[in-house]
Motif scaffolding. Sequence first.
Motif, PDB file in Angstrom:
ATOM      1  N   ALA A 121      -2.337 135.138  31.050  1.00 10.46           N
ATOM      2  CA  ALA A 121      -2.399 135.711  32.400  1.00 10.46           C
ATOM      3  C   ALA A 121      -1.870 137.148  32.422  1.00 10.46           C
ATOM      4  CB  ALA A 121      -1.607 134.846  33.372  1.00 10.46           C
ATOM      5  N   VAL A 122      -0.799 137.403  31.674  1.00  8.05           N
ATOM      6  CA  VAL A 122      -0.235 138.760  31.627  1.00  8.05           C
ATOM      7  C   VAL A 122      -1.203 139.724  30.937  1.00  8.05           C
ATOM      8  CG1 VAL A 122       1.637 140.181  30.701  1.00  8.05           C
ATOM      9  CG2 VAL A 122       2.162 137.984  31.761  1.00  8.05           C
ATOM     10  N   LEU A 123      -1.891 139.261  29.902  1.00  8.91           N
ATOM     11  CA  LEU A 123      -2.906 140.102  29.251  1.00  8.91           C
ATOM     12  C   LEU A 123      -4.044 140.431  30.220  1.00  8.91           C
ATOM     13  CD1 LEU A 123      -3.166 138.499  25.686  1.00  8.91           C
ATOM     14  CD2 LEU A 123      -2.195 140.728  26.284  1.00  8.91           C
ATOM     15  N   LEU A 124      -4.393 139.460  31.057  1.00  7.30           N
ATOM     16  CA  LEU A 124      -5.410 139.702  32.085  1.00  7.30           C
ATOM     17  C   LEU A 124      -4.906 140.729  33.100  1.00  7.30           C
ATOM     18  CD1 LEU A 124      -8.040 139.113  33.599  1.00  7.30           C
ATOM     19  CD2 LEU A 124      -6.947 137.081  34.588  1.00  7.30           C
ATOM     20  N   ALA A 125      -3.644 140.607  33.502  1.00  2.48           N
ATOM     21  CA  ALA A 125      -3.049 141.572  34.441  1.00  2.48           C
ATOM     22  C   ALA A 125      -3.018 142.977  33.841  1.00  2.48           C
ATOM     23  CB  ALA A 125      -1.636 141.122  34.817  1.00  2.48           C
ATOM     24  N   LEU A 154       4.438 136.274  39.637  1.00  2.00           N
ATOM     25  CA  LEU A 154       4.755 134.961  40.225  1.00  2.00           C
ATOM     26  C   LEU A 154       3.535 134.052  40.198  1.00  2.00           C
ATOM     27  CD1 LEU A 154       6.822 133.190  41.679  1.00  2.00           C
ATOM     28  CD2 LEU A 154       6.063 134.200  43.851  1.00  2.00           C
ATOM     29  N   ALA A 155       2.361 134.592  40.527  1.00  2.00           N
ATOM     30  CA  ALA A 155       1.125 133.797  40.507  1.00  2.00           C
ATOM     31  C   ALA A 155       0.820 133.305  39.097  1.00  2.00           C
ATOM     32  CB  ALA A 155      -0.038 134.636  41.037  1.00  2.00           C
ATOM     33  N   ALA A 156       1.038 134.166  38.093  1.00  2.00           N
ATOM     34  CA  ALA A 156       0.808 133.775  36.700  1.00  2.00           C
ATOM     35  C   ALA A 156       1.751 132.657  36.287  1.00  2.00           C
ATOM     36  CB  ALA A 156       0.994 134.990  35.788  1.00  2.00           C
ATOM     37  N   LEU A 157       3.013 132.761  36.721  1.00  2.00           N
ATOM     38  CA  LEU A 157       4.009 131.732  36.400  1.00  2.00           C
ATOM     39  C   LEU A 157       3.668 130.406  37.064  1.00  2.00           C
ATOM     40  CD1 LEU A 157       6.712 130.992  35.069  1.00  2.00           C
ATOM     41  CD2 LEU A 157       7.861 131.806  37.157  1.00  2.00           C
ATOM     42  N   VAL A 158       3.286 130.460  38.341  1.00  2.00           N
ATOM     43  CA  VAL A 158       2.922 129.245  39.079  1.00  2.00           C
ATOM     44  C   VAL A 158       1.712 128.574  38.435  1.00  2.00           C
ATOM     45  CG1 VAL A 158       2.002 128.373  41.271  1.00  2.00           C
ATOM     46  CG2 VAL A 158       3.941 129.963  41.272  1.00  2.00           C
ATOM     47  N   ARG A 159       0.720 129.375  38.048  1.00  2.00           N
ATOM     48  CA  ARG A 159      -0.471 128.816  37.404  1.00  2.00           C
ATOM     49  C   ARG A 159      -0.104 128.077  36.119  1.00  2.00           C
ATOM     50  NH1 ARG A 159      -5.496 131.873  34.362  1.00  2.00           N
ATOM     51  NH2 ARG A 159      -3.812 132.330  32.911  1.00  2.00           N
ATOM     52  N   ALA A 160       0.747 128.694  35.304  1.00  2.00           N
ATOM     53  CA  ALA A 160       1.147 128.082  34.032  1.00  2.00           C
ATOM     54  C   ALA A 160       1.898 126.780  34.253  1.00  2.00           C
ATOM     55  CB  ALA A 160       2.007 129.064  33.236  1.00  2.00           C
ATOM     56  N   VAL A 210      -8.200 122.327  30.294  1.00  2.00           N
ATOM     57  CA  VAL A 210      -7.230 123.382  30.618  1.00  2.00           C
ATOM     58  C   VAL A 210      -7.368 124.546  29.631  1.00  2.00           C
ATOM     59  CG1 VAL A 210      -4.771 123.980  30.638  1.00  2.00           C
ATOM     60  CG2 VAL A 210      -5.556 121.921  31.799  1.00  2.00           C
ATOM     61  N   ALA A 211      -7.461 124.231  28.334  1.00  2.00           N
ATOM     62  CA  ALA A 211      -7.578 125.284  27.315  1.00  2.00           C
ATOM     63  C   ALA A 211      -8.851 126.108  27.512  1.00  2.00           C
ATOM     64  CB  ALA A 211      -7.560 124.660  25.922  1.00  2.00           C
ATOM     65  N   LEU A 212      -9.986 125.424  27.720  1.00  2.00           N
ATOM     66  CA  LEU A 212     -11.252 126.128  27.925  1.00  2.00           C
ATOM     67  C   LEU A 212     -11.247 126.931  29.220  1.00  2.00           C
ATOM     68  CD1 LEU A 212     -13.851 123.437  26.755  1.00  2.00           C
ATOM     69  CD2 LEU A 212     -13.173 125.523  25.555  1.00  2.00           C
ATOM     70  N   PHE A 213     -10.642 126.350  30.267  1.00  2.00           N
ATOM     71  CA  PHE A 213     -10.572 127.017  31.565  1.00  2.00           C
ATOM     72  C   PHE A 213      -9.764 128.315  31.457  1.00  2.00           C
ATOM     73  CE2 PHE A 213      -8.062 127.635  35.499  1.00  2.00           C
ATOM     74  CZ  PHE A 213      -9.103 127.913  36.379  1.00  2.00           C
ATOM     75  N   ILE A 214      -8.598 128.217  30.800  1.00  2.00           N
ATOM     76  CA  ILE A 214      -7.725 129.386  30.681  1.00  2.00           C
ATOM     77  C   ILE A 214      -8.361 130.458  29.803  1.00  2.00           C
ATOM     78  CG2 ILE A 214      -5.504 130.215  29.796  1.00  2.00           C
ATOM     79  CD1 ILE A 214      -5.361 128.653  32.451  1.00  2.00           C
ATOM     80  N   VAL A 215      -8.730 130.066  28.576  1.00  2.00           N
ATOM     81  CA  VAL A 215      -9.291 131.041  27.635  1.00  2.00           C
ATOM     82  C   VAL A 215     -10.604 131.601  28.177  1.00  2.00           C
ATOM     83  CG1 VAL A 215     -10.224 131.382  25.321  1.00  2.00           C
ATOM     84  CG2 VAL A 215      -8.173 129.995  25.639  1.00  2.00           C
TER      85      VAL A 215
END
Length: 320
Positions: A121-125, A154-160, A210-215
């Motif tokens: 998520a941080v790399l996306l940000a 915060l959104a990235a943390l909540v998602r994780a 989850v892995a496919l969704f995230i990546v």
Amino acid sequence: MPQQDNVSGSNGTGADPSVFFLTGIPGLEALHLWISIPFCSVFIVILLGNSTLLYVIKTEPSLHKPMFYFLAMLAIINLVLSATTMPKILSIFWFNSREISFNGCLVQMFFIHSMSILESAVLLAMAFDRYVAICNPLRYASILTNSVIAKIGLAALVRAVVLMLPLPFLLRGLPYCRSHVISHSCCEHMAVLELACANTRFNNIYGIVVALFIVGLDLMFISLSYVKILRTVLSLASKEEQLKAFGTCVAHLFAILVVYTPGVLSSTIYRFGQQVAPHVHILLANFYILFPPMMNPIVYGVKTKQIRDRVHLLFQRKSF
């Protein structure tokens, strides 16, 4: 190896489900002491590199910008990920201390996978940061304010947390009447799941989705950002402007390769490389956990002039 025989023998049907045993690198137990040398060296580099990065960003006012705030988040994630795995791995290599409580195993697993999701998520940000800086520079300061950066974090943390929180509870509800010896040096989800003596189809599907969704989702948006960045860069008048604009993205592109390449490689070999030796699987999984935290501060330290100059000045003062 007498201790391992005792462990295996005490973990048949009806063994205490509150205790598991990690095996380090299966098949290479005799070399654990030698293997610990590069692992320990990498751990030291991770601690020093990321701590230095955080110190430099905190103490240098010129680095109080969105890109460096995201980089600080990345450094914190790297430290948490390595701190939750490396001490136990080294204790296995050095002292054969393989026992881990079931709850401790689930906590470690939660941190391993949630930190990986958070890192993505941080790399996306950071890709969004580069997109705004290059494609909409006049509105950069008004779009990426401190409050917006905090909300993104915060959104990235909540998602994780939301995506990974069900995993420990799903695993906790399964019976473990087989061996409690985990063929891994840390509590990775699939390695723990293999020990359950029940139908684990839902757990498998949930982990894969989850892995496919995230990546898939994160890489799609990162790719979209860079398509737009590339179009903007190519539209610039001079070659010098193009190189300067794209130069600001080089470190981030390296970070993307450093994070995603080992993960995709490890996951592919784990699922499709049945003929690959077990110790290769484990070494690749450890490589995925340790390589990005080690490389990220090095990549940004080398490729980012502000950080490089500040670190150089810091070490000059220390030497003096």
